[in-house]
Design a protein around this motif. Structure first.
Motif, PDB file in Angstrom:
ATOM      1  N   ASN A  55       0.821  -1.139   0.100  1.00 28.19           N
ATOM      2  CA  ASN A  55      -0.066   0.002   0.108  1.00 28.19           C
ATOM      3  C   ASN A  55       0.870   1.317  -0.008  1.00 28.19           C
ATOM      4  O   ASN A  55       2.037   1.345   0.240  1.00 28.19           O
ATOM      5  N   GLY A  56       0.296   2.386  -0.017  1.00 32.73           N
ATOM      6  CA  GLY A  56       1.108   3.808  -0.173  1.00 32.73           C
ATOM      7  C   GLY A  56       1.665   4.124   1.142  1.00 32.73           C
ATOM      8  O   GLY A  56       2.828   4.499   1.160  1.00 32.73           O
ATOM      9  N   THR A  57       0.931   4.028   2.092  1.00 37.58           N
ATOM     10  CA  THR A  57       1.768   3.919   3.609  1.00 37.58           C
ATOM     11  C   THR A  57       2.971   3.281   3.597  1.00 37.58           C
ATOM     12  O   THR A  57       4.083   3.798   4.240  1.00 37.58           O
TER      13      THR A  57
ATOM     14  N   SER B 294       0.659   5.317  -4.150  1.00 40.68           N
ATOM     15  CA  SER B 294      -0.493   4.652  -3.607  1.00 40.68           C
ATOM     16  C   SER B 294      -1.293   4.251  -4.600  1.00 40.68           C
ATOM     17  O   SER B 294      -1.579   5.178  -5.542  1.00 40.68           O
TER      18      SER B 294
ATOM     19  N   ALA C  64      -1.473   9.628   6.210  1.00 41.97           N
ATOM     20  CA  ALA C  64      -0.416   8.589   6.118  1.00 41.97           C
ATOM     21  C   ALA C  64       0.990   8.870   5.872  1.00 41.97           C
ATOM     22  O   ALA C  64       1.839   8.539   6.193  1.00 41.97           O
ATOM     23  N   SER C  65       0.897  10.485   5.263  1.00 37.91           N
ATOM     24  CA  SER C  65       2.466  10.757   5.163  1.00 37.91           C
ATOM     25  C   SER C  65       3.243  10.971   6.220  1.00 37.91           C
ATOM     26  O   SER C  65       4.293  10.635   6.404  1.00 37.91           O
TER      27      SER C  65
ATOM     28  N   LEU D  36       0.111  16.940  -3.791  1.00 38.77           N
ATOM     29  CA  LEU D  36      -1.164  16.693  -3.486  1.00 38.77           C
ATOM     30  C   LEU D  36      -2.017  17.387  -4.442  1.00 38.77           C
ATOM     31  O   LEU D  36      -1.790  18.175  -5.503  1.00 38.77           O
TER      32      LEU D  36
ATOM     33  N   ALA E 266       1.696   9.720  -3.911  1.00 39.19           N
ATOM     34  CA  ALA E 266       0.311   9.242  -3.808  1.00 39.19           C
ATOM     35  C   ALA E 266      -0.731   9.588  -4.928  1.00 39.19           C
ATOM     36  O   ALA E 266      -1.818   8.700  -5.115  1.00 39.19           O
ATOM     37  N   GLN E 267      -0.687  10.836  -5.135  1.00 34.91           N
ATOM     38  CA  GLN E 267      -1.837  11.160  -5.636  1.00 34.91           C
ATOM     39  C   GLN E 267      -1.548  11.923  -7.110  1.00 34.91           C
ATOM     40  O   GLN E 267      -2.297  12.689  -7.764  1.00 34.91           O
TER      41      GLN E 267
ATOM     42  N   VAL F 137       4.793  16.589  -0.973  1.00 35.03           N
ATOM     43  CA  VAL F 137       3.758  15.626  -0.906  1.00 35.03           C
ATOM     44  C   VAL F 137       2.840  16.412  -2.573  1.00 35.03           C
ATOM     45  O   VAL F 137       2.648  17.403  -2.354  1.00 35.03           O
TER      46      VAL F 137
ATOM     47  N   PHE G  75      -2.653  13.848   3.572  1.00 34.15           N
ATOM     48  CA  PHE G  75      -3.240  12.805   4.212  1.00 34.15           C
ATOM     49  C   PHE G  75      -2.498  12.221   5.474  1.00 34.15           C
ATOM     50  O   PHE G  75      -1.293  12.503   5.365  1.00 34.15           O
TER      51      PHE G  75
ATOM     52  N   TYR H  52      -4.435   2.867  -3.979  1.00 24.77           N
ATOM     53  CA  TYR H  52      -5.673   3.006  -3.302  1.00 24.77           C
ATOM     54  C   TYR H  52      -6.818   3.087  -4.581  1.00 24.77           C
ATOM     55  O   TYR H  52      -6.754   3.897  -5.359  1.00 24.77           O
TER      56      TYR H  52
ATOM     57  N   ALA I 201      -2.715  -1.445  -2.552  1.00 24.02           N
ATOM     58  CA  ALA I 201      -1.348  -1.756  -3.213  1.00 24.02           C
ATOM     59  C   ALA I 201      -0.768  -0.393  -3.350  1.00 24.02           C
ATOM     60  O   ALA I 201      -1.199   0.796  -3.284  1.00 24.02           O
TER      61      ALA I 201
ATOM     62  N   LYS J 255      -7.665   6.273  -6.600  1.00 23.02           N
ATOM     63  CA  LYS J 255      -6.555   7.069  -7.212  1.00 23.02           C
ATOM     64  C   LYS J 255      -6.622   7.167  -8.447  1.00 23.02           C
ATOM     65  O   LYS J 255      -7.104   6.141  -9.269  1.00 23.02           O
TER      66      LYS J 255
HETATM   67  C1  LIG Z   1      -0.651  11.942   0.054  1.00 21.72           C
HETATM   68  C2  LIG Z   1      -0.863  10.530   0.206  1.00 21.72           C
HETATM   69  N1  LIG Z   1       0.021   9.923   1.036  1.00 21.72           N
HETATM   70  C3  LIG Z   1       0.022   8.507   1.364  1.00 21.72           C
HETATM   71  C4  LIG Z   1      -1.076   7.806   0.952  1.00 21.72           C
HETATM   72  C5  LIG Z   1      -1.165   6.204   1.647  1.00 21.72           C
HETATM   73  O1  LIG Z   1      -1.670   5.481   0.740  1.00 21.72           O
HETATM   74  P1  LIG Z   1      -2.542   4.175   1.131  1.00 21.72           P
HETATM   75  O2  LIG Z   1      -3.679   4.401   1.322  1.00 21.72           O
HETATM   76  O3  LIG Z   1      -2.452   3.324  -0.390  1.00 21.72           O
HETATM   77  O4  LIG Z   1      -1.898   3.297   2.127  1.00 21.72           O
HETATM   78  C6  LIG Z   1      -2.338   8.684   0.476  1.00 21.72           C
HETATM   79  C7  LIG Z   1      -3.451   7.718   0.136  1.00 21.72           C
HETATM   80  O5  LIG Z   1      -4.556   7.526   0.779  1.00 21.72           O
HETATM   81  C8  LIG Z   1      -2.237   9.767   0.241  1.00 21.72           C
HETATM   82  O6  LIG Z   1      -3.328  10.435  -0.294  1.00 21.72           O
END
Ligand SMILES: Cc1ncc(COP(=O)(O)O)c(C=O)c1O
Length: 375
Positions: A63-65, A185, A92-93, A137, A163-164, A135, A90, A187, A198, A190
């Protein structure tokens, strides 16, 4: 009160219909081969996505995280090193940076694009800073050349949170090619979305790619030999099938997103006190989200939602004010641009298959909501 038709923020079903046959064939192939982990489609997708982005390497992860965490870990930052992350992103960053062992330092965003602001970075960067994490974004890149100059002046590396912005570019170079590594990401919502979780790490540095692969596969390069503790973070073969099919349409879908964004620009032009999203000079924007800024945002959001339009907010609370990050000692007033934006931003429905009629309905609903009496 709903008027009938619902306009989703993202229409995943419409995208699926365009790739359904290919995906079904691919799933049958994987099922007959029984190769659910590290199947041939994973390696093929990694090659195809690296080629698309213009990087030497792409390593699929879960996943993206995880991609952010593994990219930072593979960058070899010393324990407790500072990583600068924008306050408007988000969660997660920032969470992944903490998981990678970093000391989190937030910076503000610029008022025009709401992306990491080099001026804010310059104020807080210091000798303990090991990495800056722009990021990209909403679908466009942060100002990479300026950030790269600041990073190299301070001996820090750039790790992109991409991720975006699948396919977005700056000065002709795609997201993922600027930093030591970039996290992606896939997700489902996306621009390039899987059918579950993934992600991937992009890099031009072979050692970084090898390390991401090692760490994401239990610290093992050879079966049952574990040179260090790692994680289970691999891209599933079935997700790779989906991503391969969708990647073939990504450039087309990104063009459709751009057309839709230009249509919103026209439909929403000239509204008092409404700020439309801007593309930064030199950027090819892939419009992951169309984010406007409006007064009385919560009222506008509620009224638009009541019309069956699934507008949303990305993100209602700046990350430095999230309870999970309280221990870093930030508070209201620390990042005025991100904090003000969080009260005004509104993401409108945007996806490649959105129709001009649907967009006109969205624009009408926004106009009506803006005219609503205050009490
Ligand atoms: C800017 C950003 N970073 C990180 C993530 C983390 O990705 P994921 O949801 O695949 O873990 C996301 C997505 O959701 C995101 O939008």
């Amino acid at each position: 009160m709903l008027t009938g038709a619902v306009i989703p923020l993202v229409d995943l079903q419409a995208a699926h219909l365009e790739v359904a046959e290919e995906i079904s064939d691919g799933f049958h192939r994987v099922l007959s081969e029984n190769s659910f982990i590290k199947g041939a489609d994973v390696a093929a997708f990694e090659r195809e996505f690296a080629d698309f982005c213009g990087t030497e390497h792409c390593v699929g992860v879960a996943n993206g995280t995880d991609a952010v965490e593994l990219a930072l870990r593979a960058a070899g930052l010393p324990p407790g090193a500072e990583v600068i992350v924008p306050a408007n992103t988000f969660v997660a960053s920032a969470a992944a940076a903490v998981r990678a062992g970093a000391r989190l330092v937030f910076a503000d965003v610029d008022p025009d694009h709401l992306l990491l602001d080099p001026v804010s970075v310059t104020k807080i960067i210091g000798s303990a800073t090991a990495a800056i994490m722009p990021v990209h974004l909403y679908g466009q890149l942060a100002p990479m050349q300026v950030l790269a100059d600041i990073a190299s002046e301070h001996g820090a590396v750039l790790v992109e949170d991409a991720a975006q912005c699948h396919g977005a570019a700056q000065g002709g170079d795609r997201a993922g090619t600027f930093g030591l590594a970039a996290a992606v990401s896939f997700y489902p919502g996306k621009n390039l979305g899987a059918y579950g979780d993934a992600g991937a790490v992009l890099t031009n540095t072979g050692a970084v790619a090898r390390r991401v692969r090692l760490l994401g596969d239990h610290g093992s390069e050879r079966k049952y030999v574990h040179s260090e503790l790692g994680f289970n973070s691999r891209l599933d073969t079935l997700q790779a099938v989906v991503l391969r099919a969708k990647l073939r349409r990504l450039a087309h879908w990104n063009r459709k997103r751009l057309e839709a964004a230009m249509r919103y620009h026209e439909l929403l032009a000239g509204l008092d006190d409404v700020i439309l999203p801007q593309t930064a000079p030199g950027n090819l924007h892939v419009w992951h989200l169309y984010v406007i800024q409006v007064p009385r945002r919560d009222l506008v959001l509620r009224m638009v939602n009541e019309q069956g339009i699934q507008a949303s907010i990305h993100y209602p609370v700046p990350v430095h004010l999230q309870p999970a990050f309280r221990r870093y000692g930030y508070g209201p007033g620390d990042f005025p641009v991100a904090e003000a934006a969080a009260t005004r931003i509104l993401s409108l429905p945007l996806y490649p298959q959105i129709t001009p009629d649907q967009q006109a309905m969205v624009a009408d609903a926004v106009r009506r909501a803006l005219k609503a009496p205050t009490s």
